[in-house]
Design an enzyme around this catalytic site. Structure first.
Site, PDB file in Angstrom:
ATOM      1  N   ASP A 128     -37.608  68.314 122.156  1.00 24.33           N
ATOM      2  CA  ASP A 128     -37.578  67.447 120.961  1.00 24.33           C
ATOM      3  C   ASP A 128     -36.988  66.055 121.207  1.00 24.33           C
ATOM      4  O   ASP A 128     -37.165  65.164 120.397  1.00 24.33           O
ATOM      5  CB  ASP A 128     -36.751  68.119 119.841  1.00 24.33           C
ATOM      6  CG  ASP A 128     -37.234  69.518 119.557  1.00 24.33           C
ATOM      7  OD1 ASP A 128     -38.428  69.779 119.766  1.00 24.33           O
ATOM      8  OD2 ASP A 128     -36.419  70.370 119.133  1.00 24.33           O
ATOM      9  N   ARG A 147     -39.229  69.629 115.786  1.00 26.12           N
ATOM     10  CA  ARG A 147     -38.240  69.974 114.740  1.00 26.12           C
ATOM     11  C   ARG A 147     -38.054  68.783 113.816  1.00 26.12           C
ATOM     12  O   ARG A 147     -39.032  68.234 113.322  1.00 26.12           O
ATOM     13  CB  ARG A 147     -36.925  70.423 115.374  1.00 26.12           C
ATOM     14  CG  ARG A 147     -37.096  71.619 116.273  1.00 26.12           C
ATOM     15  CD  ARG A 147     -36.342  72.790 115.799  1.00 26.12           C
ATOM     16  NE  ARG A 147     -34.926  72.623 116.066  1.00 26.12           N
ATOM     17  CZ  ARG A 147     -34.127  73.618 116.386  1.00 26.12           C
ATOM     18  NH1 ARG A 147     -34.596  74.836 116.493  1.00 26.12           N
ATOM     19  NH2 ARG A 147     -32.865  73.417 116.569  1.00 26.12           N
ATOM     20  N   HIS A 166     -46.929  76.477 120.107  1.00 25.80           N
ATOM     21  CA  HIS A 166     -46.091  76.758 121.278  1.00 25.80           C
ATOM     22  C   HIS A 166     -46.680  76.352 122.610  1.00 25.80           C
ATOM     23  O   HIS A 166     -45.951  76.393 123.615  1.00 25.80           O
ATOM     24  CB  HIS A 166     -45.695  78.231 121.292  1.00 25.80           C
ATOM     25  CG  HIS A 166     -44.570  78.506 120.339  1.00 25.80           C
ATOM     26  ND1 HIS A 166     -44.781  78.629 118.986  1.00 25.80           N
ATOM     27  CD2 HIS A 166     -43.248  78.619 120.543  1.00 25.80           C
ATOM     28  CE1 HIS A 166     -43.611  78.829 118.398  1.00 25.80           C
ATOM     29  NE2 HIS A 166     -42.661  78.827 119.320  1.00 25.80           N
TER      30      HIS A 166
HETATM   31  P1  ATP Z   1     -33.102  73.987 120.644  1.00 25.33           P
HETATM   32  O1  ATP Z   1     -32.857  72.511 120.432  1.00 25.33           O
HETATM   33  O2  ATP Z   1     -34.227  74.239 121.567  1.00 25.33           O
HETATM   34  O3  ATP Z   1     -33.185  74.791 119.390  1.00 25.33           O
HETATM   35  P2  ATP Z   1     -30.333  74.712 120.850  1.00 25.33           P
HETATM   36  O4  ATP Z   1     -29.429  74.869 122.015  1.00 25.33           O
HETATM   37  O5  ATP Z   1     -30.011  73.617 119.877  1.00 25.33           O
HETATM   38  O6  ATP Z   1     -31.814  74.547 121.434  1.00 25.33           O
HETATM   39  P3  ATP Z   1     -29.461  76.769 119.014  1.00 25.33           P
HETATM   40  O7  ATP Z   1     -30.176  77.977 118.520  1.00 25.33           O
HETATM   41  O8  ATP Z   1     -28.987  75.796 118.021  1.00 25.33           O
HETATM   42  O9  ATP Z   1     -30.462  76.095 120.072  1.00 25.33           O
HETATM   43  O10 ATP Z   1     -28.202  77.233 119.889  1.00 25.33           O
HETATM   44  C1  ATP Z   1     -28.355  78.159 120.960  1.00 25.33           C
HETATM   45  C2  ATP Z   1     -27.178  79.087 120.984  1.00 25.33           C
HETATM   46  O11 ATP Z   1     -25.971  78.335 121.190  1.00 25.33           O
HETATM   47  C3  ATP Z   1     -26.935  79.846 119.685  1.00 25.33           C
HETATM   48  O12 ATP Z   1     -27.740  80.994 119.569  1.00 25.33           O
HETATM   49  C4  ATP Z   1     -25.453  80.222 119.824  1.00 25.33           C
HETATM   50  O13 ATP Z   1     -25.299  81.326 120.673  1.00 25.33           O
HETATM   51  C5  ATP Z   1     -24.889  78.980 120.516  1.00 25.33           C
HETATM   52  N1  ATP Z   1     -24.337  78.066 119.501  1.00 25.33           N
HETATM   53  C6  ATP Z   1     -24.981  77.164 118.737  1.00 25.33           C
HETATM   54  N2  ATP Z   1     -24.131  76.506 117.913  1.00 25.33           N
HETATM   55  C7  ATP Z   1     -22.906  77.032 118.141  1.00 25.33           C
HETATM   56  C8  ATP Z   1     -21.602  76.811 117.606  1.00 25.33           C
HETATM   57  N3  ATP Z   1     -21.373  75.906 116.648  1.00 25.33           N
HETATM   58  N4  ATP Z   1     -20.575  77.549 118.090  1.00 25.33           N
HETATM   59  C9  ATP Z   1     -20.777  78.466 119.065  1.00 25.33           C
HETATM   60  N5  ATP Z   1     -21.983  78.731 119.609  1.00 25.33           N
HETATM   61  C10 ATP Z   1     -23.041  78.036 119.163  1.00 25.33           C
END
Ligand code: ATP
Length: 363
Positions: free
Chosen positions: A169, A213, A293
């Site tokens: 993204d 997103r 996807h």
């Molecule tokens: P994408 O941008 O592809 O969705 P992302 O890393 O932002 O990737 P998320 O689902 O937001 O995807 O986060 C991945 C994992 O990181 C979550 O499932 C959780 O285990 C952990 N995580 C996210 N936010 C937090 C937080 N505030 N505190 C602790 N762990 C977190």
């Protein structure tokens, strides 16, 4: 050049890190972290991929493993992100563990989301696994959510974490690139080019929804590169009436082939726009195509392999230098180390110049 087991070299790297940072940041935490690096000797590190997968994650894993081994570290791979960490699903990686993966999409370490890691109890469990396995530093490849997880872990326990922005993204501030974005854009371009062929054969209007997103970068880049007549992105208010009027005008001029690229996060989204155009311009042959996807998969482009390799290499350097709890970005072709504390969604405006290009070229 620094060689494996070259303590002098590593010390030089460390000092270089201190001085660079003193000039670059006025962040007292950083200085504290750097000084604490004197106490912490990094011998064993671990790497995981978390959140949505993106093409180029494998290239990043490869870079972390090979750089770690080059500097004489032991490198462990953790399966399925934080979930695998809590389940102690980890293994020692060798140089050959990452052979022949630079060109592969997905992630050999697999990815997952983990609810338990949001809780202090979950992170405690994660820390205990790291401690038990004598892991001194953790490299997290993922999006801003994964970085928040790493930040919380590093705040609560003495475990330095380095983030690598792996997301299609490109929605993280502080870096011009995120691993996977370029591949996703090129996949979208390839698909839109093909759709234009069939749109042309039948004089059709195609609305093509792309991923991203709540960010419009994939739509913007793929839309400009395919000569889309309109590009709808969440960063800009969509003027549906103006789109209807311009389509009416094009209908009058017998310009019947039109491509509208819509970001999934746009206020209309593909379906809403499709419904509106069907209702207001029933004579137009309008089709909707959601790319979905396929944009996440496939072999990473040269650019994604390159940035993943650079970022992975510098992630290990960060751990050796004591530049802890940052994510590694690239800004104006230079490495940019953003404290995890300051990680923010790239928000708001897309440069007016870009929008002017879109409007001028599609007139
Ligand atoms: P994408 O941008 O592809 O969705 P992302 O890393 O932002 O990737 P998320 O689902 O937001 O995807 O986060 C991945 C994992 O990181 C979550 O499932 C959780 O285990 C952990 N995580 C996210 N936010 C937090 C937080 N505030 N505190 C602790 N762990 C977190």
């Amino acid at each position: 050049m620094y060689y494996k087991n070259d303590t002098g070299g590593i010390m030089k790297l460390f000092l270089k890190g201190i001085f660079n940072d003193c000039f670059k940041h006025e962040d007292s935490n950083l200085l504290y972290n750097q000084l604490s690096a004197m106490k912490k000797k990094i011998k064993r590190i671990a790497v995981l991929t978390s959140g949505g997968d993106s093409p180029g994650m494998n290239a990043a894993i490869r870079a972390v493993v090979r750089t770690g081994i080059y500097y004489g570290l032991e490198v462990y791979g953790i399966m399925r992100g934080y979930q695998g960490l809590l389940e102690e699903d980890l293994f020692k990686m060798e140089s050959r563990s990452v052979a022949n993966i630079i060109q592969r999409g997905g992630t050999i370490l697999k990815s997952a989301r983990c609810k338990e890691f949001y809780t202090p109890e979950g992170r405690k469990k994660g820390y205990e696994v790291l401690k038990k396995n004598e892991i001194d530093g953790l490299v997290v490849i993922g999006g801003d959510g994964s970085f928040k997880g790493a930040l919380n872990l590093s705040k609560e326990y003495d475990i330095p974490c380095i983030g690598l922005a792996g997301t299609i993204d490109k929605d993280i501030a502080g870096t011009d690139f995120t691993i996977g974005f370029d591949t996703a854009v090129n996949t979208a371009i390839d698909a839109i080019d093909k759709i234009r062929d069939t749109a042309d054969a039948h004089d059709r209007l195609f609305i093509i929804e792309v991923m991203g997103r709540d960010a419009g970068y994939i739509a913007l880049h793929s839309g400009i590169a395919t000569g889309a007549e309109n590009i709808l992105i969440p960063e800009r208010k969509t003027d549906a009436e103006a789109i209807i009027t311009s389509l009416q005008e094009k209908e009058r001029r017998k310009k019947l082939v039109n491509i509208i690229v819509v970001a999934e996060g746009d206020e209309y989204g593909g379906i809403e726009l499709y419904r509106l155009i069907k209702e207001r311009l029933p004579n137009l042959d309008t089709r909707l195509c959601t790319l979905g996807h396929i944009q996440r998969g496939g072999s990473p482009t040269g650019l994604d392999r390159l940035i993943a390799s650079r970022m992975g290499y510098h992630a290990v350097e960060c751990l050796l230098e004591g530049r802890y709890n940052v994510f590694v970005g690239i800004l104006n072709n230079r490495m940019n180390y953003v404290p995890l504390e300051q990680v923010a969604k790239r928000k708001g405006r897309i440069a007016e110049e870009w929008m002017k290009v879109v409007e001028t070229l599609s007139a």
